[in-house]
Scaffold this motif. Structure first.
Motif, short mmCIF file in Angstrom:
data_model
loop_
_atom_site.label_atom_id
_atom_site.label_comp_id
_atom_site.label_asym_id
_atom_site.label_seq_id
_atom_site.Cartn_x
_atom_site.Cartn_y
_atom_site.Cartn_z
N LEU A 151 0.83 12.74 8.87
CA LEU A 151 1.06 11.82 7.75
C LEU A 151 0.87 10.36 8.19
O LEU A 151 0.14 9.62 7.53
CB LEU A 151 2.47 12.03 7.20
N VAL A 152 1.49 9.95 9.30
CA VAL A 152 1.35 8.54 9.71
C VAL A 152 -0.08 8.22 10.11
O VAL A 152 -0.54 7.10 9.87
CB VAL A 152 2.36 8.11 10.80
N GLN A 153 -0.78 9.17 10.69
CA GLN A 153 -2.19 8.92 11.03
C GLN A 153 -3.04 8.80 9.76
O GLN A 153 -3.97 7.98 9.71
CB GLN A 153 -2.72 10.02 11.96
N ASN A 154 -2.72 9.57 8.73
CA ASN A 154 -3.44 9.46 7.46
C ASN A 154 -3.17 8.10 6.80
O ASN A 154 -4.08 7.46 6.27
CB ASN A 154 -3.07 10.59 6.50
N VAL A 155 -1.90 7.66 6.83
CA VAL A 155 -1.56 6.34 6.28
C VAL A 155 -2.34 5.26 7.04
O VAL A 155 -2.95 4.37 6.43
CB VAL A 155 -0.04 6.06 6.36
N LYS A 156 -2.36 5.34 8.36
CA LYS A 156 -3.08 4.36 9.19
C LYS A 156 -4.56 4.34 8.83
O LYS A 156 -5.13 3.27 8.60
CB LYS A 156 -2.90 4.72 10.66
N ARG A 157 -5.17 5.51 8.78
CA ARG A 157 -6.61 5.61 8.49
C ARG A 157 -6.93 4.99 7.12
O ARG A 157 -7.85 4.17 7.00
CB ARG A 157 -7.05 7.08 8.53
N LEU A 158 -6.18 5.35 6.10
CA LEU A 158 -6.43 4.82 4.75
C LEU A 158 -6.16 3.32 4.67
O LEU A 158 -6.97 2.57 4.11
CB LEU A 158 -5.57 5.57 3.73
N ALA A 159 -5.04 2.88 5.22
CA ALA A 159 -4.68 1.46 5.14
C ALA A 159 -5.70 0.60 5.88
O ALA A 159 -6.14 -0.44 5.36
CB ALA A 159 -3.28 1.22 5.70
N GLU A 160 -6.09 1.02 7.07
CA GLU A 160 -7.05 0.21 7.83
C GLU A 160 -8.44 0.24 7.20
O GLU A 160 -9.19 -0.73 7.33
CB GLU A 160 -7.10 0.67 9.29
N PHE A 192 0.82 -1.21 0.00
CA PHE A 192 0.00 0.00 0.00
C PHE A 192 0.86 1.26 0.00
O PHE A 192 0.62 2.19 -0.76
CB PHE A 192 -0.93 -0.01 1.22
N VAL A 193 1.88 1.28 0.87
CA VAL A 193 2.71 2.48 1.01
C VAL A 193 3.78 2.54 -0.08
O VAL A 193 3.90 3.55 -0.78
CB VAL A 193 3.37 2.54 2.40
N ALA A 194 4.57 1.51 -0.21
CA ALA A 194 5.76 1.56 -1.07
C ALA A 194 5.46 1.21 -2.53
O ALA A 194 5.72 2.02 -3.42
CB ALA A 194 6.84 0.63 -0.52
N ASP A 195 4.92 0.03 -2.75
CA ASP A 195 4.72 -0.41 -4.13
C ASP A 195 3.65 0.41 -4.85
O ASP A 195 3.69 0.53 -6.07
CB ASP A 195 4.39 -1.90 -4.17
N ASN A 196 2.72 0.96 -4.11
CA ASN A 196 1.67 1.82 -4.70
C ASN A 196 1.85 3.28 -4.30
O ASN A 196 0.89 4.03 -4.23
CB ASN A 196 0.29 1.31 -4.31
N PHE A 197 3.09 3.66 -4.03
CA PHE A 197 3.39 5.03 -3.60
C PHE A 197 2.85 6.06 -4.59
O PHE A 197 2.26 7.05 -4.20
CB PHE A 197 4.91 5.19 -3.44
N HIS A 198 3.03 5.81 -5.87
CA HIS A 198 2.60 6.76 -6.91
C HIS A 198 1.10 7.06 -6.81
O HIS A 198 0.67 8.16 -7.12
CB HIS A 198 2.96 6.23 -8.29
N ARG A 199 0.32 6.10 -6.40
CA ARG A 199 -1.13 6.28 -6.32
C ARG A 199 -1.57 6.80 -4.95
O ARG A 199 -2.47 7.64 -4.86
CB ARG A 199 -1.83 4.96 -6.64
N ASN A 200 -0.95 6.32 -3.90
CA ASN A 200 -1.45 6.61 -2.56
C ASN A 200 -0.80 7.80 -1.86
O ASN A 200 -1.43 8.42 -1.00
CB ASN A 200 -1.33 5.36 -1.69
N TYR A 201 0.43 8.14 -2.18
CA TYR A 201 1.11 9.25 -1.51
C TYR A 201 0.30 10.56 -1.53
O TYR A 201 0.12 11.16 -0.47
CB TYR A 201 2.50 9.43 -2.10
N PRO A 202 -0.22 10.99 -2.66
CA PRO A 202 -1.01 12.23 -2.63
C PRO A 202 -2.28 12.12 -1.78
O PRO A 202 -2.81 13.12 -1.31
CB PRO A 202 -1.37 12.47 -4.10
N ARG A 203 -2.73 10.91 -1.53
CA ARG A 203 -3.93 10.71 -0.71
C ARG A 203 -3.63 10.89 0.78
O ARG A 203 -4.43 11.44 1.52
CB ARG A 203 -4.50 9.32 -0.97
#
Length: 160
Positions: free
Chosen positions: A134-143, A20-31
């Motif tokens: 940023l880490v809270q946004n990653v957590k919210r989206l990933a979960e 989610f974070v690394a391999d799909n960075f191009h898609r998810n980082y702006p999110r």
């Protein structure tokens, strides 16, 4: 040097969190980083060491453009970037914790331009706040988007 670090436990297994974070960075980082107003991949193919991208960000009303490259890629463990057009370093680390993943984000700005030095304290606080958000946004989206692990044994008993 300005340095900020933030960490969170994502209640999802390491492999899909890394994807989610690394391999799909191009898609998810702006999110997960809404300060990113434009994002452009400059390299062909999958993310790997040397892969490059360009971003336009607006942080606290200040617009910046930066080209950066992947400086470290360890599948399942780490993704690092360094600025090409402006000096900065970013590091995402992934650590398994039972059936979950601890993600640690680090941002480093090796030097502060002379005109910004009187505001160094404010900049440090702002950068730290941004890292934590940023880490809270990653957590919210990933979960929200990744399936929860099945924590039951074959007999149906809970494992965690």
């Amino acid at each position: 040097m300005i340095k900020a670090q933030a960490s969170t436990l994502i209640r999802r297994p390491p492999a899909p969190v890394f994807e989610f974070v690394a391999d799909n960075f191009h898609r998810n980082y702006p999110r997960w980083s809404p300060e990113v107003k434009q994002f452009q991949v400059l390299s062909e193919g999958a993310i790997r060491t040397g892969w490059r991208a360009r971003q336009v960000r607006v942080d606290v009303g200040r617009r910046t453009e930066a080209t950066f490259r992947v400086s470290g890629y360890e599948p399942g463990r780490r993704l690092s970037f360094e600025g090409i057009s402006r000096p900065f370093r970013v590091d995402y680390r992934f650590e398994p914790v039972h059936h979950h993943t601890r993600v640690t984000f680090t941002f480093e700005l090796p030097r502060l331009e002379l005109m910004w030095r009187p505001f160094e304290r404010l900049i440090r606080a702002t950068v730290q706040d941004s890292a934590e958000r940023l880490v809270q946004n990653v957590k919210r989206l990933a979960e929200a988007e990744l399936p929860a692990p099945d924590l039951r044994s074959p007999s149906g008993d809970a494992l965690d």
